[in-house]
Design a protein around this motif. Structure first.
Motif, PDB file in Angstrom:
ATOM      1  N   CYS A   1      -6.317  -2.189 -45.172  1.00 26.66           N
ATOM      2  CA  CYS A   1      -5.680  -1.529 -44.025  1.00 26.66           C
ATOM      3  C   CYS A   1      -4.248  -1.975 -43.741  1.00 26.66           C
ATOM      4  O   CYS A   1      -3.708  -1.643 -42.685  1.00 26.66           O
ATOM      5  CB  CYS A   1      -6.538  -1.734 -42.774  1.00 26.66           C
ATOM      6  SG  CYS A   1      -8.043  -0.744 -42.776  1.00 26.66           S
TER       7      CYS A   1
ATOM      8  N   LYS B   1      -5.205  -0.762 -29.418  1.00 30.09           N
ATOM      9  CA  LYS B   1      -5.088   0.516 -30.114  1.00 30.09           C
ATOM     10  C   LYS B   1      -3.608   0.833 -30.331  1.00 30.09           C
ATOM     11  O   LYS B   1      -2.785   0.635 -29.442  1.00 30.09           O
ATOM     12  CB  LYS B   1      -5.739   1.603 -29.255  1.00 30.09           C
ATOM     13  CG  LYS B   1      -5.531   3.025 -29.717  1.00 30.09           C
ATOM     14  CD  LYS B   1      -6.167   3.984 -28.724  1.00 30.09           C
ATOM     15  CE  LYS B   1      -5.900   5.432 -29.099  1.00 30.09           C
ATOM     16  NZ  LYS B   1      -6.516   6.368 -28.108  1.00 30.09           N
TER      17      LYS B   1
ATOM     18  N   SER C   1      -6.850   2.725 -34.436  1.00 30.62           N
ATOM     19  CA  SER C   1      -7.121   3.911 -33.626  1.00 30.62           C
ATOM     20  C   SER C   1      -8.003   3.587 -32.418  1.00 30.62           C
ATOM     21  O   SER C   1      -8.240   4.438 -31.573  1.00 30.62           O
ATOM     22  CB  SER C   1      -7.787   4.993 -34.473  1.00 30.62           C
ATOM     23  OG  SER C   1      -8.996   4.509 -35.042  1.00 30.62           O
ATOM     24  N   ARG C   2      -8.475   2.341 -32.345  1.00 29.53           N
ATOM     25  CA  ARG C   2      -9.279   1.878 -31.200  1.00 29.53           C
ATOM     26  C   ARG C   2      -8.888   0.435 -30.880  1.00 29.53           C
ATOM     27  O   ARG C   2      -8.426  -0.299 -31.757  1.00 29.53           O
ATOM     28  CB  ARG C   2     -10.777   1.920 -31.512  1.00 29.53           C
ATOM     29  CG  ARG C   2     -11.305   3.265 -31.977  1.00 29.53           C
ATOM     30  CD  ARG C   2     -12.800   3.192 -32.224  1.00 29.53           C
ATOM     31  NE  ARG C   2     -13.330   4.450 -32.736  1.00 29.53           N
ATOM     32  CZ  ARG C   2     -14.631   4.699 -32.957  1.00 29.53           C
ATOM     33  NH1 ARG C   2     -15.530   3.744 -32.693  1.00 29.53           N
ATOM     34  NH2 ARG C   2     -15.023   5.866 -33.435  1.00 29.53           N
TER      35      ARG C   2
ATOM     36  N   TYR D   1     -11.522   0.787 -37.520  1.00 32.85           N
ATOM     37  CA  TYR D   1     -11.087   2.168 -37.346  1.00 32.85           C
ATOM     38  C   TYR D   1      -9.560   2.213 -37.269  1.00 32.85           C
ATOM     39  O   TYR D   1      -8.952   1.531 -36.448  1.00 32.85           O
ATOM     40  CB  TYR D   1     -11.685   2.765 -36.070  1.00 32.85           C
ATOM     41  CG  TYR D   1     -13.135   3.163 -36.214  1.00 32.85           C
ATOM     42  CD1 TYR D   1     -13.482   4.390 -36.788  1.00 32.85           C
ATOM     43  CD2 TYR D   1     -14.166   2.325 -35.790  1.00 32.85           C
ATOM     44  CE1 TYR D   1     -14.813   4.762 -36.928  1.00 32.85           C
ATOM     45  CE2 TYR D   1     -15.494   2.684 -35.922  1.00 32.85           C
ATOM     46  CZ  TYR D   1     -15.810   3.904 -36.502  1.00 32.85           C
ATOM     47  OH  TYR D   1     -17.123   4.260 -36.637  1.00 32.85           O
TER      48      TYR D   1
ATOM     49  N   ASP E   1     -14.750  -4.023 -41.530  1.00 30.27           N
ATOM     50  CA  ASP E   1     -14.297  -2.629 -41.451  1.00 30.27           C
ATOM     51  C   ASP E   1     -13.704  -2.371 -40.075  1.00 30.27           C
ATOM     52  O   ASP E   1     -14.216  -2.877 -39.063  1.00 30.27           O
ATOM     53  CB  ASP E   1     -15.461  -1.655 -41.684  1.00 30.27           C
ATOM     54  CG  ASP E   1     -16.106  -1.840 -43.041  1.00 30.27           C
ATOM     55  OD1 ASP E   1     -15.538  -1.382 -44.037  1.00 30.27           O
ATOM     56  OD2 ASP E   1     -17.186  -2.469 -43.095  1.00 30.27           O
TER      57      ASP E   1
ATOM     58  N   GLU F   1      -8.952   9.601 -37.039  1.00 31.60           N
ATOM     59  CA  GLU F   1      -9.260   8.235 -37.434  1.00 31.60           C
ATOM     60  C   GLU F   1     -10.236   8.195 -38.603  1.00 31.60           C
ATOM     61  O   GLU F   1     -10.927   9.176 -38.906  1.00 31.60           O
ATOM     62  CB  GLU F   1      -9.817   7.440 -36.255  1.00 31.60           C
ATOM     63  CG  GLU F   1     -11.177   7.901 -35.776  1.00 31.60           C
ATOM     64  CD  GLU F   1     -11.741   6.997 -34.682  1.00 31.60           C
ATOM     65  OE1 GLU F   1     -11.019   6.142 -34.155  1.00 31.60           O
ATOM     66  OE2 GLU F   1     -12.939   7.160 -34.358  1.00 31.60           O
ATOM     67  N   THR F   2     -10.277   7.044 -39.236  1.00 27.46           N
ATOM     68  CA  THR F   2     -11.212   6.808 -40.325  1.00 27.46           C
ATOM     69  C   THR F   2     -11.621   5.347 -40.315  1.00 27.46           C
ATOM     70  O   THR F   2     -10.845   4.486 -39.869  1.00 27.46           O
ATOM     71  CB  THR F   2     -10.583   7.192 -41.686  1.00 27.46           C
ATOM     72  OG1 THR F   2     -11.550   7.022 -42.724  1.00 27.46           O
ATOM     73  CG2 THR F   2      -9.370   6.331 -41.996  1.00 27.46           C
ATOM     74  N   LEU F   3     -12.834   5.072 -40.755  1.00 31.05           N
ATOM     75  CA  LEU F   3     -13.326   3.699 -40.860  1.00 31.05           C
ATOM     76  C   LEU F   3     -13.012   3.196 -42.266  1.00 31.05           C
ATOM     77  O   LEU F   3     -13.448   3.790 -43.259  1.00 31.05           O
ATOM     78  CB  LEU F   3     -14.832   3.643 -40.596  1.00 31.05           C
ATOM     79  CG  LEU F   3     -15.485   2.251 -40.586  1.00 31.05           C
ATOM     80  CD1 LEU F   3     -14.939   1.414 -39.438  1.00 31.05           C
ATOM     81  CD2 LEU F   3     -17.005   2.368 -40.492  1.00 31.05           C
TER      82      LEU F   3
END
Length: 391
Positions: free
Chosen positions: A28, A142, A34-35, A163, A161, A20-22
């Motif tokens: 996006c 998710k 991812s969460r 995830y 932002d 994952e990445t923030l």
């Protein structure tokens, strides 16, 4: 050799370590959460008018005196009394003691007095605080894909932002002595290479941009060296061609030399039987048949679900519907057949040029018609499963 359903189950059951990445929410689109995502606020965060009109305290009266105005973006508090009205506009703040907004088209205005032209209903035309979502409630699960609607929804809740799962890196390895790049002159016995372009553009549509393309001759050593190099650099390596059982089909042996563990090889289907899928550590390799019709079929059936699985998507397969077929069709083989079809007037029409070597039917089709193995005769107007293809 396994069935189509067994092959798809193997992809569905893969154990994936989601990375994952923030990221800024505004960037996006096309990513997967991812969460689980929860709301940091009530929405709306205050009671607001859903219409241009007049806010009142609900009563049986028909006449009201206009005592003020409330517009969007300017939250001025009024304490109106029975018989009084507040001129309001869509999105404007209204206090909690106001329980009715009458559309401006439903009143007659004379000086500072309005007369209701019909009986209103209590709580009409009001967006109540928390009506869409309350603070702490789940926004999206998710694995949800961020589309235009969800990106707007998330941004409206002040979330800058989120995830998301990282997009995979991809290496495409195209094999074949007969292949020539577009734009060059072809000699007798040569053909223009198109598979890498189809695969790359499919990946781009999925939001994947870290793509490398390599072309190699039908040579075991060269193919093996390229696989060895790319399996350590990319999340997925996609091989095109050289996976059947001909004298110059070296891909399977090259994969074996690189100790990539086979998950399945050959599926009882047409087109696309000689497909290979395997894994080494956390990287995957998928070898697609060289015939372009087979390549595209396997891309839709296996590659796209794999890419979605790696990103933790809740749903990895293309949508399937049942439609009436426009003709009789028989399948006496033990292979599942995927026919190129076109949907029209709630029926699916079988297209001509079904050969795995041809793309003319794929250029106009919008569905794959699923003809089960040993299905004997399917009659005209009988319903069949159809996999809807992306535009």
């Amino acid at each position: 050799m396994i069935s189509y359903h067994e092959a798809t189950k193997l992809i569905e059951s893969l154990s994936i370590n989601i990375r994952e990445t923030l990221m800024p929410t505004k960037n996006c689109i096309g990513f997967y959460l991812s969460r689980d995502l929860f709301s940091p606020m009530d929405s709306p965060s205050f009671n607001q008018s859903a219409m241009d009109g007049y806010a009142i305290k609900f009563s049986k009266s028909k006449n009201y005196t206009v005592v003020g105005e409330s517009k969007a973006g300017l939250a001025k508090k009024y304490n109106i009394k029975q018989g009084e009205a507040l001129r309001v506009f869509t999105g404007a703040y209204i206090s909690e003691d106001i329980d009715c907004v009458v559309m401006q088209e439903k009143v007659s205005l004379s000086n500072r007095t309005i007369k209701l032209n019909e009986n209103p209903k209590k709580n009409q035309n009001i967006r109540f605080k928390g009506e869409q979502i309350k603070k702490g409630d789940l926004i999206l699960k998710k694995g949800s894909k961020i589309n235009l609607g969800s990106i707007g929804y998330i941004m409206s809740l002040g979330i800058s932002d989120i995830y998301v799962s990282k997009k995979p890196s991809i290496s495409i390895i195209v094999t074949g002595d007969e292949l020539v790049s577009n734009g060059k002159q072809i000699e007798l016995g040569q053909i223009y290479e198109s598979n890498s372009v189809m695969i790359k553009n499919c990946l781009i549509k999925e939001g994947i941009n870290n793509i490398k393309i390599f072309k190699t001759k039908d040579n075991l050593e060269l193919i093996s060296k390229r696989i060895k190099k790319e399996i350590t650099k990319s999340d997925i390596i996609i091989l095109s061609g050289g996976i059947s059982v001909g004298d110059y089909d070296f891909v399977r042996n090259a994969l074996k030399q690189n100790k990539i563990k086979q998950i399945f090889y050959k599926v009882k289907q047409k087109p696309g039987k000689p497909i290979w899928f395997g894994k080494k550590n956390s990287q995957f390799a998928i070898a697609l048949p060289g015939n372009p019709g087979s390549t595209l079929t396997c891309l839709f059936l296996y590659l796209l679900p794999l890419i979605k699985k790696i990103q933790g998507a809740n749903s990895i397969h293309l949508n399937k519907v049942r439609l009436m077929i426009n003709q009789d069709y028989s399948n006496h083989t033990e292979k599942q057949i995927f026919l190129k079809g076109k949907v029209s007037n709630e029926k699916v029409h079988v297209l001509s040029n079904q050969s795995s070597a041809k793309l003319s039917s794929f250029s106009i089709c919008d569905t794959l018609i699923c003809i089960p193995e040993n299905s004997n005769k399917i009659l005209k107007n009988q319903k069949v499963d159809c996999i809807l293809l992306p535009n």
